[in-house]
Design a protein around this motif. Structure first.
Motif, short mmCIF file in Angstrom:
data_model
loop_
_atom_site.label_atom_id
_atom_site.label_comp_id
_atom_site.label_asym_id
_atom_site.label_seq_id
_atom_site.Cartn_x
_atom_site.Cartn_y
_atom_site.Cartn_z
N VAL A 20 0.90 -1.22 0.02
CA VAL A 20 -0.09 -0.03 -0.12
C VAL A 20 1.05 1.27 0.02
CG1 VAL A 20 -1.98 1.33 1.20
CG2 VAL A 20 -1.88 -1.20 1.29
N SER A 40 0.78 3.72 -2.82
CA SER A 40 0.40 5.39 -2.65
C SER A 40 1.58 6.22 -2.92
CB SER A 40 -0.08 5.35 -1.15
OG SER A 40 0.95 5.41 -0.44
N THR A 41 2.59 6.14 -2.62
CA THR A 41 3.59 6.77 -2.99
C THR A 41 3.77 7.04 -4.57
OG1 THR A 41 5.08 6.08 -1.18
CG2 THR A 41 6.12 7.08 -3.00
N LEU A 96 -6.24 11.22 -0.31
CA LEU A 96 -5.39 10.08 -0.57
C LEU A 96 -4.72 9.48 0.55
CD1 LEU A 96 -3.62 8.03 -2.42
CD2 LEU A 96 -2.01 9.98 -2.39
N THR A 151 -5.36 5.76 1.90
CA THR A 151 -4.15 5.06 1.91
C THR A 151 -4.25 4.14 3.44
OG1 THR A 151 -2.60 6.13 0.98
CG2 THR A 151 -1.70 4.96 2.41
N LYS A 187 -6.68 1.43 3.42
CA LYS A 187 -6.34 0.32 2.58
C LYS A 187 -5.43 -0.52 3.46
CE LYS A 187 -8.08 -0.21 -1.65
NZ LYS A 187 -8.95 -1.38 -1.91
N LEU A 216 -6.09 0.96 -4.76
CA LEU A 216 -5.91 2.37 -4.10
C LEU A 216 -6.11 3.20 -5.28
CD1 LEU A 216 -5.51 3.77 -1.67
CD2 LEU A 216 -3.11 3.70 -2.09
N ILE A 221 -7.15 7.83 -5.65
CA ILE A 221 -7.32 9.33 -5.06
C ILE A 221 -8.93 9.51 -5.43
CG2 ILE A 221 -6.80 11.51 -5.14
CD1 ILE A 221 -4.00 10.93 -5.94
#
Length: 681
Positions: free
Chosen positions: A344, A348-349, A617, A621, A624, A677, A679
């Motif tokens: 995750v 996300s990054t 986000l 995140t 998740k 995941l 936004i």
């Protein structure tokens, strides 16, 4: 302060990097190459092991009985063949887990590999003893299938990690391999990117990638910077404009003077920031690691208890007790747990980077989900940060606002004053000016289109006793705007108000944040009137006006003392103390300015809406991560007792192979869930 020290560390790290196209690619590709090698190794071991598993299954007496084949396929020595094949599977296919067992116990940090290693070792050693004379039942087929499932599970894990890391590779590939350096005689010479130096002039042809950060010294074109800043619309570039290395030139040729190369370049900074974020440990990751450790202890303890209970308190044989023990350890394996949070984080990054959010501090990013207030710096964040026309008024029967603006703008084109530039920028079709003259301290005058035009201050009107609509003037002045008057042929015909225009994006951003239950507060050095007008226009919850730069951090602390988690959003340079004081520092900057920003999170576009997207986000995140932790560990609550055989009297029992399937299924679910995941905008 946390940010200044972080920035120094960040700069020191850069000293180890050279050319972004070579070194950055090498560093960003290092982890990816390692994972690719591991993935191929697991896959190779899996195919060899699965090929050996087929005859092991065929020779298994238990499988033969289940299929109703009786003794048709049995012959003298078949168990020895199974032993040889299973030995290859155990030592070759199971080698990564045996090595992992050794490494974890050496730390000592028992975890996933400890469980797998102990489970397959117990199965192999016991079955071997049975083959060579100890009374009992072999379960080589359970051993083989367990190793197979673990190998394919680890292969899936490596592939997932590789896909999450690919963003760095793609960033590194953005740079071209060569640049067209302009020589003194005007000719060009192609040189490798690592040989580029500051002040070199390079020619960028239509459709080519810009080889380094620099300033346009000749030419005009549009440049696609979407992969750098997230801005989808091509940006017009002309002489004097900055360009970013790695962006794509449009229809025209540009000559660019290089001002940043290698470690100083925007792309190099981005790659390093993304890597730092992906590799940084977060609080949630620490939680997952602790959970994995304790789950391992519980599993080993449950396995020992299961073996002890079935051996000494039931009439079942030793083989059954051992099989239950092996199954408990397999089913409890924290394999998915080790993957739950890192996947995750990586996704996300990468997702953040693609949308122009660069995360430097994972802990602060996670903290963003708990924010109670966001403090915005006004100038350049909520507003455009430059003088612009906000209102055009007409008086005394003159009602053509466009003509009024055109006449004033044409006259102002000869002035370098910020007010003049604001009016000129709002004017289409400038006309020629004659008899231009400056009215000292009060304005300017001249002849435009055959008319005598004056653009003057309110002081000029008072000095010459010229009547003007005071109510409208005072209303605009009360909003903190600067008002100038336009006199045409000695008749006052209108006024133009200028101010720092509020961004349209700011309204949407504030509304989105309010919908999340977050208070929005403004910080500005402007006077109370200007601040109150902007706050009222945007519907802000509070504002601080006439704040000096050194007082900003104290204002952040004041809001924190209200019991709120606070984020500060500013330009990242003159707001550094405030960004450091805030729980989450969000630096807003465009293009190559990102290199000098300081903050936990950097937004490469100067768009306040991205603040709301960033928080969304952060929330998504964390959600998740929690989902994955449940998927990774939740099934243990019922699976471990089931594996231990608590429902054995009802005919419900889990085999080691089925236990491995359930464990691997949890891993796959965790990997897939992380990929979903996104936004929420």
């Amino acid at each position: 302060m946390k940010h200044s020290s972080h920035k120094k560390d960040h700069q020191n790290e850069h000293k180890h990097h050279k050319d972004p196209n070579h070194e950055e690619h090498k560093h960003s590709g290092g982890h990816a190459e390692h994972h690719a090698h591991m993935a191929q190794d697991f896959l190779k071991r899996f195919w060899i092991s699965i090929a050996l598993t087929i005859p092991i299954l065929i020779f298994s007496h238990m499988i033969q009985e289940l299929l109703g084949l009786g003794t048709a396929l049995q012959f003298t020595g078949d168990t020895y063949i199974s032993f040889v094949l299973s030995s290859i599977v155990f030592f070759y296919g199971g080698w990564p887990f045996l090595k992992g067992l050794y490494d974890e116990l050496k730390e000592p940090q028992p975890g996933m590999m400890t469980l797998i290693g102990v489970a397959i070792t117990a199965a192999y050693v016991y079955s071997t003893l049975v083959v060579f004379g100890v009374e009992g039942q072999v379960f080589f087929w359970e051993l083989a299938t367990l190793v197979d499932i673990m190998l394919i599970g680890h292969y899936i894990e490596m592939k997932s990690v590789m896909s999450a890391s690919r963003a760095l590779e793609e960033l590194a590939k953005l740079m071209p391999s060569e640049a067209h350096v302009v020589q003194e005689d005007g000719s060009t010479k192609d040189v490798p990117l690592e040989e580029l130096q500051k002040e070199y002039k390079v020619l960028v042809k239509p459709g080519e990638k810009i080889p380094a950060d620099g300033v346009v010294v000749n030419g005009k074109s549009s440049v696609n910077e979407s992969l750098m800043t997230g801005e989808s619309k091509p940006v017009s570039k002309k002489q004097g404009d900055e360009v970013i290395g790695g962006s794509i030139n449009g229809e025209g040729s540009l000559t660019v003077e290089v001002n940043r190369t290698g470690e100083d370049s925007f792309l190099s900074q981005v790659i390093d920031l993304v890597r730092q974020a992906q590799e940084s440990k977060s609080r949630t990751q620490d939680l997952a690691n602790r959970a994995a450790f304790w789950l391992t202890i519980i599993a080993l303890g449950a396995g020992a208890l299961t073996f002890f209970a079935w051996t000494f308190f039931t009439t079942e044989n030793f083989v059954f007790a051992l099989e239950r023990t092996v199954t408990v350890m397999v089913i409890a394996c924290p394999h998915a747990l080790g993957l739950a949070v890192p996947l995750v984080v990586a996704v996300s990054t990468s997702l953040a980077a693609q949308n122009g959010f660069l995360i430097r501090n994972r802990t602060a990013f996670e903290e963003a989900r708990n924010l109670g207030a966001i403090i915005f710096d006004k100038t350049g964040t909520l507003t455009h940060g430059e003088f612009g026309v906000t209102d055009v008024l007409t008086f005394n029967g003159f009602d053509d606002k466009e003509q009024l603006l055109s006449l004033a703008g044409s006259l102002e084109q000869n002035s370098e004053h910020p007010i003049a530039r604001g009016i000129v920028k709002a004017t289409d079709g400038l006309m020629k000016v004659e008899e231009f003259n400056s009215i000292t301290g009060k304005g300017i005058e001249g002849r435009v289109d055959g008319k005598q035009i004056k653009v003057v201050s309110p002081g000029y009107l008072r000095e010459h006793n010229i009547d003007h609509p005071t109510e409208q003037y005072e209303q605009l002045s009360g909003q903190g705007k600067t008002v100038v008057f336009v006199i045409i042929d000695d008749h006052l015909q209108g006024a133009i108000a200028l101010g720092d225009n509020i961004r349209e994006d700011s309204r949407e951003a504030i509304q989105s944040l309010h919908n999340m239950g977050i208070q929005c507060i403004m910080l500005t050095g402007d006077n109370q009137q200007t601040a109150a007008y902007v706050a009222n226009e945007l519907g802000l919850d509070d504002f601080f006006a006439e704040v000096l730069p050194e007082e900003k951090a104290a204002k952040i602390k004041e809001v924190q003392q209200r019991g709120l988690k606070v984020a500060m959003t500013g330009d990242g340079v003159n707001d550094a103390p405030a960004l450091a004081q805030a729980d989450v520092g969000i630096a807003i900057g465009a293009g190559s300015d990102v290199a000098v920003e300081t903050g936990d999170i950097i937004l490469t576009q100067s768009n306040p809406k991205d603040v709301a997207s960033l928080i969304a986000l952060a929330k998504a995140t964390y959600k998740k991560m929690v989902q994955n932790l449940w998927w990774a560990t939740g099934y243990n609550a019922f699976a471990i007792p089931l594996a231990a055989g608590v429902l054995y009297t009802y005919g419900i029992i889990l085999s080691p192979a089925l236990g491995a399937v359930l464990m691997s299924l949890s891993t796959v679910i965790v990997a897939i869930n992380a990929r979903f995941l996104k936004i929420e905008r």
